[in-house]
Scaffold this motif. Structure first.
Motif, PDB file in Angstrom:
ATOM      1  N   LEU A 115      -4.086   5.229  -8.604  1.00 44.53           N
ATOM      2  CA  LEU A 115      -4.228   5.423  -7.159  1.00 44.53           C
ATOM      3  C   LEU A 115      -5.521   4.796  -6.644  1.00 44.53           C
ATOM      4  O   LEU A 115      -5.521   4.057  -5.658  1.00 44.53           O
ATOM      5  CB  LEU A 115      -4.193   6.924  -6.848  1.00 44.53           C
TER       6      LEU A 115
ATOM      7  N   SER B  63      -5.678   1.083  -4.778  1.00 44.08           N
ATOM      8  CA  SER B  63      -6.013   1.238  -3.357  1.00 44.08           C
ATOM      9  C   SER B  63      -7.291   0.482  -3.018  1.00 44.08           C
ATOM     10  O   SER B  63      -7.384  -0.154  -1.963  1.00 44.08           O
ATOM     11  CB  SER B  63      -6.167   2.712  -2.988  1.00 44.08           C
TER      12      SER B  63
ATOM     13  N   THR C 298       2.039   2.557  -3.273  1.00 44.32           N
ATOM     14  CA  THR C 298       1.034   3.185  -4.134  1.00 44.32           C
ATOM     15  C   THR C 298       1.157   4.705  -4.143  1.00 44.32           C
ATOM     16  O   THR C 298       1.129   5.325  -5.215  1.00 44.32           O
ATOM     17  CB  THR C 298      -0.388   2.773  -3.695  1.00 44.32           C
ATOM     18  N   ALA C 299       1.292   5.284  -2.944  1.00 41.84           N
ATOM     19  CA  ALA C 299       1.291   6.744  -2.861  1.00 41.84           C
ATOM     20  C   ALA C 299       2.460   7.343  -3.646  1.00 41.84           C
ATOM     21  O   ALA C 299       2.274   8.249  -4.477  1.00 41.84           O
ATOM     22  CB  ALA C 299       1.348   7.181  -1.399  1.00 41.84           C
TER      23      ALA C 299
ATOM     24  N   ASP D  30      -1.041   4.374   6.403  1.00 39.42           N
ATOM     25  CA  ASP D  30      -1.014   4.250   4.943  1.00 39.42           C
ATOM     26  C   ASP D  30      -2.194   4.979   4.311  1.00 39.42           C
ATOM     27  O   ASP D  30      -2.053   5.684   3.308  1.00 39.42           O
ATOM     28  CB  ASP D  30      -1.080   2.760   4.537  1.00 39.42           C
TER      29      ASP D  30
ATOM     30  N   LYS E 158      -3.332  -4.858  -7.898  1.00 33.03           N
ATOM     31  CA  LYS E 158      -2.009  -4.221  -7.791  1.00 33.03           C
ATOM     32  C   LYS E 158      -1.005  -4.911  -8.714  1.00 33.03           C
ATOM     33  O   LYS E 158      -0.067  -4.273  -9.210  1.00 33.03           O
ATOM     34  CB  LYS E 158      -1.544  -4.303  -6.336  1.00 33.03           C
TER      35      LYS E 158
ATOM     36  N   VAL F 111      -2.311   7.964   1.545  1.00 31.91           N
ATOM     37  CA  VAL F 111      -3.005   7.836   0.256  1.00 31.91           C
ATOM     38  C   VAL F 111      -4.029   8.957   0.085  1.00 31.91           C
ATOM     39  O   VAL F 111      -4.144   9.552  -0.993  1.00 31.91           O
ATOM     40  CB  VAL F 111      -3.675   6.439   0.137  1.00 31.91           C
TER      41      VAL F 111
ATOM     42  N   GLU G 137       0.838  -1.204   0.000  1.00 28.26           N
ATOM     43  CA  GLU G 137       0.000   0.000   0.000  1.00 28.26           C
ATOM     44  C   GLU G 137       0.877   1.259   0.000  1.00 28.26           C
ATOM     45  O   GLU G 137       0.567   2.255  -0.651  1.00 28.26           O
ATOM     46  CB  GLU G 137      -0.933  -0.025   1.213  1.00 28.26           C
TER      47      GLU G 137
END
Lengths: 491, 205
Positions: A166, A170, A143-144, B173, A227, B177, A140
């Motif tokens: 994103l 997510s 991802t950012a 997390d 993902k 995000v 996770e």
């Protein structure tokens, strides 16, 4: 000696993490470039050393509370270090011509370097993580940083791709998290605390949890599939890989996607005693075939080079899913070779995109043309990349695809093996067609001065060829090697 | 968690999914997150659970996320609401159908609270529909947050929950995000002149 390996394993994510922090400090414009190159060399060498050492130890894994340094971790550490290291070294060439709306050149370089190195640091920790819960957190966290990199150029297409990436990944990971929670709720995990989600603990839990554990396993695989870029939850993949800066696309495609597949593989191996191998065989086999079937028609269509490589990633992730699904030594060996060979070939394809888009900007929207006349190094890089990705012998992907198909036959999934072979053959024809269109012919584009990017690409091409040569030479030793057997619960 | 709180969270989730105004949806979303955090604070520590700690973190997350979403709304004000969104009744019907399907497909948990399981699955379904059907990009982000709240309800409802490290990591997390997604909002508005996801359809094969 194991203490030294542990220290090296800590250094693998720590070097890019510290470098990312360095980039946050205010400084000259050139500092970000220097940090990227220095970290590419230092972090890459640390990863290569750690990965080679872990592979050389065979089945003698070093395990701790939440980490595991075994042969598969070694293979993936090698892959990530090689791809991310060279991508960082090549990044200044991309940044030299890149424009980003809204911020100045210095800020853009610092922004890029911080996100790229942060992304690498988190990604490098994933293969070394022996815990399902912590593995989820690390995925996770990638991802950012990677979403910011996908949208780096700030253009409309890049923002669209970044946003899609994103939200879709997510949401997929949130579904996987629900699966992990259900696994705990179903009583499949034993004990309490973080150790209850160790892959070793899950493996030892035995048959418990019933239907709820099976539902949890399905949610984890389907969630992580988003993902990993597996069909039918792959929609973000072609957009993100085609819109991201080329060095970032290389890391996304050659390192991130297979690393997510490793997490799925470890989960499958750990939960198979609980929910049975059949569930995973059908689920991952279906996902793999769907990925191949979705990708192949696009490999036949004329499209921009990076977008073509993105659909090729979908195809190769399909092969990896089928290999994991079969759960025998031949298929497992095929997956290991495929991960290494695909990483070298695909990364080279994306690295070639930086000079390609500079020399022939139309290749950002249309298939490339006349590469041989444009620049021989560029043409050779594209030929090596696409030729290897097509599975043309002596590409290691020829051996790996053969092993995956043989693994499917050994698992009594003959029809499955036949469909896979037909789809791979169709994909091969599509890729060869792209090569025939791209390499010969005349072009109007002029080669600009300052061929620094070409010199670096020449080095990257030699490195990729060497890596593929080693993998191809060792391919037929892999079925008996710990790297494959460990992921089958042996080794 | 009491049944009343769980179903109130589901109703708030449905409300978030059907309202047109982004500010109203953010308020409902914040209320839902806050309720879950307060409910977690009210639970005692069980085997492998860390509810009080998770409760504090969930309340902090609710406040932080509400602040970030509110900031995104204020930074991306548009002259008129995004038009041609699906009618609220249609959105609501699709969400209710998805809730029924999710509850029917996932087997009952032996050791878990049945209500928490159903409530969590309901929020999962609502969140997925919201992310897939709503056109304003902020609603797609709130779809993700709704799914995460559903996961939190299932985790809190079981006899054993996620390890504390993982629970706190999930919240951290998610906050990162959401912060990244909020930065995307103003950049999307700047590039497209709207935060309507329908405008972002340039990448097609």
């Amino acid at each position: 000696m194991t203490d030294l390996l542990r220290i090296l394993a800590v250094a693998v994510p720590a070097i890019p993490a510290l470098a990312a922090l360095c980039c946050l400090m205010p400084g000259a414009r050139a500092r970000a470039d220097r940090v990227l190159v220095a970290t590419g060399i230092a972090g890459g060498l640390a990863g290569l050393a750690c990965g080679t050492w872990a592979l050389a130890r065979g089945g003698d894994a070093v395990e701790g509370g939440w980490y595991v340094i075994d042969a598969p971790a070694g293979l993936f550490t090698l892959v990530i270090a090689g791809v991310a290291g060279i991508s960082c070294i090549l990044s200044p060439q991309y940044l030299a011509r890149a424009t980003r709306s809204g911020v100045g050149a210095e800020a853009a370089r610092r922004y890029y370097a911080t996100a790229m190195l942060g992304f690498w640091a988190v990604l490098a920790a994933v293969p070394l993580c022996g815990n399902l819960g912590l593995g989820w957190l690390l995925l996770e966290a990638t991802t950012a940083a990677s979403a910011l990199l996908v949208a780096f150029s700030g253009g409309r297409s890049a923002l669209e791709a970044g946003w899609k990436y994103l939200i879709l990944t997510s949401c997929g990971l949130a579904v996987a998290l629900l699966g992990i929670v259900l696994l705990v709720v179903s009583g499949t995990t034993t004990g309490s605390g973080i150790g209850s989600l160790d892959f070793a603990s899950l493996r030892d839990a035995g048959p418990a949890g019933g239907d709820l554990a099976a539902a949890a396993a399905v949610l984890i695989v389907v969630g992580m599939a988003s993902k990993a870029g597996w069909a039918p939850v792959h929609n973000w993949l072609p957009d993100a890989h085609s819109e991201a800066p080329p060095p970032v696309s290389a890391v996304l495609s050659a390192a991130l996607l297979p690393t997510v597949a490793l997490q799925v593989w470890r989960t499958v191996e750990a939960l198979s005693p609980t929910v049975g191998q059949g569930l995973f065989r059908h689920l991952l086999g279906g996902i793999g075939l769907a990925s191949l079937a979705v990708a192949v028609p696009f490999l036949w269509r004329p499209m921009a080079w990076k977008r073509f490589l993105a659909y090729s990633s979908l195809e190769h992730m399909g092969v990896i899913a089928i290999g994991i699904a079969m759960q025998n030594d031949l298929a497992a060996a095929g997956v290991c070779i495929h991960v290494a060979g695909h990483a070298a070939a695909k990364a080279l394809g994306f690295w070639a995109a930086t000079p390609l888009l500079r020399y022939q900007p139309s290749a950002g929207r249309r298939p490339p043309r006349g590469l041989l006349r444009l620049d021989p190094t560029l043409a050779v890089s594209v030929i090596v990349s696409a030729g290897a990705l097509s599975g043309l012998p002596p590409s290691p992907l020829f051996a790996s695809e053969l092993l995956v198909i043989a693994g499917a036959v050994r698992a009594d999934a003959v029809a499955f093996a036949a469909v896979t072979a037909v789809l791979l053959a169709l994909g091969f024809i599509g890729i060869i067609h792209v090569l025939i269109e791209a390499v010969p012919g005349r072009v109007a584009d002029r080669r600009p001065r300052g061929p620094g990017a070409i010199r670096l690409l020449r080095g990257a091409c030699v490195a990729a060829l060497a890596a593929m040569g080693v993998v191809a030479a060792l391919a037929f030793t892999v079925p008996d090697a710990a790297v494959a057997l460990t992921l089958l619960g042996g080794g | 968690m009491s049944s009343g709180v769980v179903w109130l969270c589901v109703i708030l989730g449905l409300g978030t999914g059907v309202v047109r105004r982004r500010s109203a949806a953010v308020a409902l979303m914040a209320l839902q997150s806050l309720l879950i955090g307060l409910a977690a604070l009210g639970l005692g520590s069980g085997e492998g659970h860390a509810e009080p700690l998770a409760g504090v973190a969930l309340v902090a997350k609710a406040v932080l996320v509400a602040g970030l979403l509110g900031y995104a709304v204020s930074r991306t004000r548009q002259p008129r609401p995004i038009g041609d969104d699906a009618a609220p009744v249609l959105n609501g019907l699709v969400m209710v159908g998805a809730v029924a399907a999710a509850i029917a497909l996932i087997p009952d948990a032996g050791g878990a609270s049945r209500t928490a399981m159903h409530g969590g699955l309901a929020l999962l379904a609502i969140g997925i529909v919201m992310a897939a059907m709503r056109r304003p990009t902020l609603f797609q982000l709130m779809g993700l947050l709704t799914i995460e709240n559903g996961v939190a309800i299932v985790a809190l409802g079981g006899e054993r929950g996620l390890p504390a490290v993982v629970e706190l990591g999930v919240i951290f997390d998610l906050a990162i995000v959401v912060a990244v997604a909020v930065t995307f909002q103003s950049r999307i508005l700047g590039a497209f002149g709207t935060t309507d996801a329908e405008a972002m359809r340039g990448l097609r094969d």
